[in-house]
Every structure is written in C-alpha cells, then in structure tokens.
Design an enzyme around this catalytic site. Structure first.
Site, PDB file in Angstrom:
ATOM      1  N   LYS A 121      39.479  40.626  37.909  1.00  0.00           N
ATOM      2  CA  LYS A 121      39.031  40.557  39.303  1.00  0.00           C
ATOM      3  C   LYS A 121      39.979  39.712  40.145  1.00  0.00           C
ATOM      4  CE  LYS A 121      34.084  41.204  38.326  1.00  0.00           C
ATOM      5  NZ  LYS A 121      34.175  41.267  36.857  1.00  0.00           N
ATOM      6  N   LYS A 152      32.197  33.678  38.545  1.00  0.00           N
ATOM      7  CA  LYS A 152      32.297  35.041  38.041  1.00  0.00           C
ATOM      8  C   LYS A 152      33.349  35.124  36.940  1.00  0.00           C
ATOM      9  CE  LYS A 152      32.124  38.379  41.140  1.00  0.00           C
ATOM     10  NZ  LYS A 152      32.439  39.213  42.335  1.00  0.00           N
ATOM     11  N   GLY A 159      27.182  41.806  35.462  1.00  0.00           N
ATOM     12  CA  GLY A 159      26.510  40.531  35.657  1.00  0.00           C
ATOM     13  C   GLY A 159      26.815  39.500  34.597  1.00  0.00           C
ATOM     14  N   GLU A 269      33.796  48.388  45.114  1.00  0.00           N
ATOM     15  CA  GLU A 269      32.587  47.639  45.434  1.00  0.00           C
ATOM     16  C   GLU A 269      32.898  46.569  46.478  1.00  0.00           C
ATOM     17  OE1 GLU A 269      30.502  46.256  42.013  1.00  0.00           O
ATOM     18  OE2 GLU A 269      30.268  48.279  41.189  1.00  0.00           O
ATOM     19  N   ARG A 286      35.943  53.720  36.360  1.00  0.00           N
ATOM     20  CA  ARG A 286      35.128  54.598  35.510  1.00  0.00           C
ATOM     21  C   ARG A 286      34.031  55.209  36.362  1.00  0.00           C
ATOM     22  NH1 ARG A 286      30.701  51.424  35.475  1.00  0.00           N
ATOM     23  NH2 ARG A 286      30.962  49.174  35.362  1.00  0.00           N
TER      24      ARG A 286
END
Length: 651
Positions: A121, A152, A159, A269, A286
């Site tokens: 990320k 994160k 999550g 996202e 994906r």
C-alpha cells in the site's frame, strides 16, 4: 482477434463460493474445471461441482491453499492450461502469478509486475501520487493533531493488521500488534499510519482493462458498512454521489490503471470525505468479493470478461450503462452481539425460499460456498453466503433483500442474519447516511434481542415438541385440571426460559404466557394468537437444538432437561476459549499485575484475531497458552485473581 490459445481446462486456486462462481461461468463457456482442496474441504461444494479435483494434503491454509508450488503441480497433473486465483489466499501474490506463467499456463489476472507494484500500500500510494491521483499521506511521526489514526498493514487486505488509535499513548502497543498480525497473515510485518476519517465512506470503482490499451471504469460501489474494517453490506451504484464526484472517481481509477499498465479485472478503492473530497486507498489486483452487485446493474459477467482478456481478446463495444440498484449482504457464521465472534458447527439448513438464481441473474441471487449439512470449521473465513438483490430503485432493492434474508432458513452456527435485516431496514441506511462506523454507531439497536419474540418462540417450541409426541390425545391434554407441562430452553444469549402450560378442553392455558391462544400446532408449524394477532412459527429440531423462524425474525434455542444437573462451580477469574482457534501471541506473563480489559493473549480463528482480556484488576496466576498452540472451545486459557482473592489464599 485472439492472440492466446483458448482456455480448455481452468484450475481455480481457491475454495468456497468464489471457486463455485468461476465454475458457473466455465460451464456456460464450455471450459472444463479443476478444483483443489484441503482435507477439511474434501467433500466441499466446489469440489463436488468440479470436473476434477486435486488434494492439497493438510488443513491449515499455510499447508494447502497458500502453497503455490502444490497448486501449480496440481494444474499440470490435471491437464489444466490456465489458473484463476479467485480472491484471497494467493490471488495477489506476484510470485505465484509468475510461477503459473513459468509453468506454461495462462494466468487469469494482471501481470506479476503490476501485482507486485500494487502489493504494498505504501508503494502504491507513491505511484498513485506520481500519477496525480489524490492519496492520504502516510504519517511517519504522528502528532495529537493527526488523531484519530488508522494503523494499516502495507501488504494484504481484508482488515487484517488494521487498528484505530485515538490516543498517542496507545500507538506503540497497536503498532506492535498490527505488525505481528500482518506478519502472520501476509508474511510481511510492514505497517504505516494515516488519518482515520470516522465518518468517511468506502467507495470503489470496478475496472476492466485489456492488453490493447482499453480501460473500462465499469461502475462504482459503496462498501461503507463494515465490521472490523471488513465489508458486510455493499451496493452499486454508490448512492448520493454528485455527478461531478462520481465522474472524478471513475477518472481517477482509470488514471491509476493506465499508470501501472493494468490488465484484467481490478478495483480501485477510495475513501470519500463528507465534503466530497476523496483519496486513493489501494488497488485490488483481482476480482472483488462484492463484484455481483456490479454484474447485477450492468448485465456483465465479469468472470467471463476476465477469461476473455486472459485469452487476448479486446474489450469491444460500448460499455453497458448502469440500470437499477443492487445490494449485497454477506451472511457470516458469527455473533454480532459478542464482538462478531465467529462460530463453527454443522450448517443444518441454508435455504432462501424466494431465490431466483445462483451465481447469476439480476433479481435475487445467492453466491455460496456451502450447502445444507456442511461443517463450518475454524480453518477458513466464516462467510456462509452472499445474498444479492437488484431492483429498479435503491429502496426497493433494500426491501427485497431484507425480506429475502428475513424469510431465509439458516439453521446451525450463530450468524449475523438478523443484524443484516435490521441494518437494511434502518432509517439511516435507507436515507443513505452511510459511513464506515455505521454498524458500530447503531450496534445496540441492530443486535438488541427481541425478548417478547424469543419468549413466544419458546412457547411455540414447547407446543411443537408436544405435537411430535402426540398420541390419540395431545400431550399435556387433560379433561380435568392437572399439573402444568414444563419445558426449559436456553437462548442464544445464555438466558434460561421456562415454559409452563396446560392444554385443556377450553384451549391453551399458559402460566408463563397469559393471553396467548393456540390456533394450531404440528411438529413443524405452530400458530399462536395474542391480542387478535396471529403469528406463524416454523420449527426445526436437530438433537437438542431448536430453530424457530417467524416473520419477526429467527430464534435459536437449546432444549434443556427438565431437571437440571448440579452446576459445576467455575473460578470467576478463569478465562476460557470463546471459540476453537490458535494462540498467536501472549501479552502478559504469570505473576504480572493486570488491569480490567488489559489484553492477555490473542486467538486467531477464521481469519480474525480475538483479544482475551483480563476480567478485573488482579494478578495473572495461570496462563495455559503459548504461540502456535491450538485450543478447543471452552479450554482454560488463563486465570486472574483479584487482590481480595489473592489475600484469601487457596480455598
């Protein structure tokens, strides 16, 4: 024009509903299918439906579905010429994708280099910032002004490795816990911090890109209703977006895909603020769990398009418009009222009476990896099914989905079905007031037990039981007054209910339910009337487990013996395993002074971590846990003695 050989036999490197979903499209296209399975999945639905199946010896994901070498070998042994990764497990593993290609197989996904680029990320944020896509800055030295924070994991998703921090003093402990979980889940302990927007919305854009330079922004979705940072209810299109914001989101997603040379299906996202600003979160390289809502409003088969792109076909023709609205609810084997604790056991029954289609259709659709009679184990995600409803408007889709879930028969482990129904019918949801803290904000009203309904259900259960034992005269029927019939039940929240009734020539006489009249009773259906209102109760019994389904909601009961056995005293400071699982780490040692709520150890079960905390201030006098140890439900884990108990000494 096709540039790659057509796929003849496809292996799905996954399990459950995504494997079944991919097989569904393969059957429509004339493609043979190969499944892989762990030992617990030997008789799973996806294995039964595949043309061929290859065993991956073992039970734990690390020994089976995460063994890329075994999966590639399985594909070669089965004569498969392509591999679809599904989602989860190895779906975003660049090394696995490269191994598939190196074996001469077709990889149904983006190039390994793209997966690697988006796999972190933090690296993805840097790439997106360079491409002009807005991102939330990763904070290297957070201050009070940055609170609240979100810790994160840099790798993975779902999550795992995420923590909300509201006090800087808690940050070191949460960073350590997040690193440990990330290392366990993804093999990468890198974590980072960014601002947490409690009222932010989780909005994403479905992407499709071919090898010829075409990128489609197929549509957007709102995935804000989450628990533990994992999605529970998703919908398409995202409601209430101003046209300019919707257009900007889709363009940002296309820019992101073009910047990395994306190919195949993927999702960008974003976090959407209350003021309409948005920031890139991550790129999922994906298919997404929630892809059915996009299929429902576009009429596309995203799996078919994935396969076509993998075969070298261009995306051609106009992108179909979005029509109507679709909502998906994830039905989990878990207990929302007790920290979303996952549940295991036999799924005796899973039925949706109004079901239109499985894995397709645009009315009422079911995507599930389990069937009635299957065992829900500790090894995998607690997802039972996804139920999807499409209608001309959002309000009608919500109504259809809530009603379908309310009428479903879900008999077995504890589940979130009633919480989903209440959320879909909640005024704030229907008004579109969505944010990632929605379920936590409304937790009390979404999980509050219906006491009156549970007590009526217990009476119905007692009468159904009597009907099942009926001889020429109903059990309990007496011409003259006599002793009441007594039945005892335990509710899902641990309460014990006692039902006392008599069946006389004048009808039902219940000491515990005065004013309730019996209209009809059979072993499977009881009608009760109260205040002029008749209610039907559908009943099913499996051993001592009793399930009562009504229009007002489901009730699960355990039938108890009439004369209870003497209770065994348990130490009030004893902590027992709330579910079967694996100890992943301990946070205290024997002899430590602990405070109420302090974490003592962490259990992992069904892809979720669960903290076991001290029940009171005291001293940890016993700890029967060590990392890697597997424990059964109810196993003693630790004992905490309060100062008063310590002073008293042994009893």
């Amino acid at each position: 024009m096709t540039t790659n050989p057509l796929i003849g036999n496809l292996l799905v490197a996954n399990r459950g509903e995504i494997a079944r979903r991919v097989f569904h499209t393969c059957r429509n296209l004339g493609i043979a299918t190969t499944a892989v399975h762990s030992d617990p999945d030997a008789d799973a639905a996806h294995v039964r439906e595949a043309d061929a199946a290859v065993r991956l010896p073992g039970a734990a994901p690390a020994d089976t579905y995460l063994r890329g070498d075994l999966i590639v070998a399985a594909a070669l042994a089965a004569g498969a010429d392509a591999v679809h990764p599904g989602y989860g497990f190895l779906a975003e593993n660049a090394e696995f994708a490269q191994a598939v290609l190196d074996a001469g197989l077709t990889w149904v996904g983006p190039p390994p280099a793209v997966i690697a680029a988006m796999g972190s990320k933090t690296a993805a944020k840097r790439l997106m910032a360079e491409a002009g896509v807005p991102v939330l800055t990763a904070l290297t030295e957070p201050t009070e002004a940055d609170l609240p924070l979100l810790v994160k994991a840099a790798a993975g998703g779902g999550g795992r490795g995420m923590r909300v921090v509201r006090r800087l003093s808690d940050l070191p402990e949460e960073l350590e816990a997040a690193r440990a979980e990330a290392a366990s889940a993804f093999g990468d302990s890198e974590v980072f911090c960014e601002r947490y927007l409690p009222a932010g919305r989780h909005v994403e854009v479905q992407l499709l890109a071919d090898a010829h330079g075409t990128v489609w922004a197929v549509g957007d979705r709102d995935c804000s209703l989450q628990r533990r940072h994992q999605k529970v209810i998703e919908e398409a299109p995202a409601p209430g977006l101003p046209p300019a914001v919707r257009a900007a989101l889709r363009q940002a997603a296309v820019d992101a895909a073009k910047a990395i040379g994306y190919r195949g299906a993927g999702t960008a996202e974003f976090l959407l603020g209350e003021d309409g600003r948005f920031w890139f979160l991550e790129m999922n390289t994906r298919l997404q769990v929630e892809h059915p809502v996009t299929e429902a409003v576009t009429g596309l088969d995203l799996v078919a398009l994935q396969l076509a792109v993998a075969e070298g076909e261009p995306l051609s023709g106009p992108l179909p418009p979005t029509t109507g609205h679709a909502i998906e609810a994830r039905l989990y084997a878990e207990d929302p009222a007790h920290g979303w604790r996952p549940a295991t056991g036999t799924l005796h029954r899973l039925e949706l009476p109004q079901l239109h289609d499985e894995f397709c259709g645009s009315g009422l659709r079911l995507d599930s990896g389990v069937r009635s009679g299957d065992e829900i184990t500790v090894h995998y995600d607690p997802l039972l099914a996804k139920v999807i409803a499409r209608a001309p408007t959002r309000a009608r889709a919500a109504r259809l989905l809530a009603d379908a879930l309310a009428r479903a028969r879900v008999h077995g482990p504890a589940n979130n079905r009633e919480m989903l129904v209440r959320a879909l019918r909640h005024p704030a949801f229907l008004e579109g007031r969505l944010h990632t803290g929605f379920l936590a904000e409304h937790a009390e009203e979404l999980t509050r037990p219906d006491t009156a309904g549970i007590e009526r259900a217990a009476l119905a259960a007692a009468l159904a039981d009597a009907a099942s034992r009926r001889t020429p005269l109903p059990s309990g029927w007496r011409n003259l007054p006599s002793q009441s019939q007594v039945k005892r039940y335990r509710t899902a929240d641990g309460r014990e209910l006692e039902v006392r009734y008599r069946l006389t020539r004048d009808g039902l006489r219940s000491e515990t339910h005065p004013g309730v009249e019996l209209v009809r009773a059979t072993p499977g259906f009881v009608v009760l009337e109260e205040g002029g209102l008749r209610r039907g109760h559908h009943l099913a019994r499996y051993g001592d487990q009793v399930y009562v389904d009504t229009a007002a909601g489901p009730v699960a009961l355990v039938a108890l013996p009439r004369f209870p056995e003497p209770m065994v005293r348990t130490d009030p400071g004893a902590l027992h395993a709330p579910m079967p699982g694996t100890v992943v780490r301990t946070a205290a040692a024997v002899g430590d002074t602990v405070t109420a709520g302090q974490p003592l150890l962490v259990l992992e079960a069904m892809k979720m971590e669960h903290r076991i905390t001290a029940p009171a201030d005291g001293v940890l006098v016993e700890l029967r846990a060590e990392p890697g140890r597997q424990v059964e439900l109810g196993a003693l884990l630790a004992v905490v003695k309060t100062p008063a108990e310590t002073e008293e000494g042994p009893a």
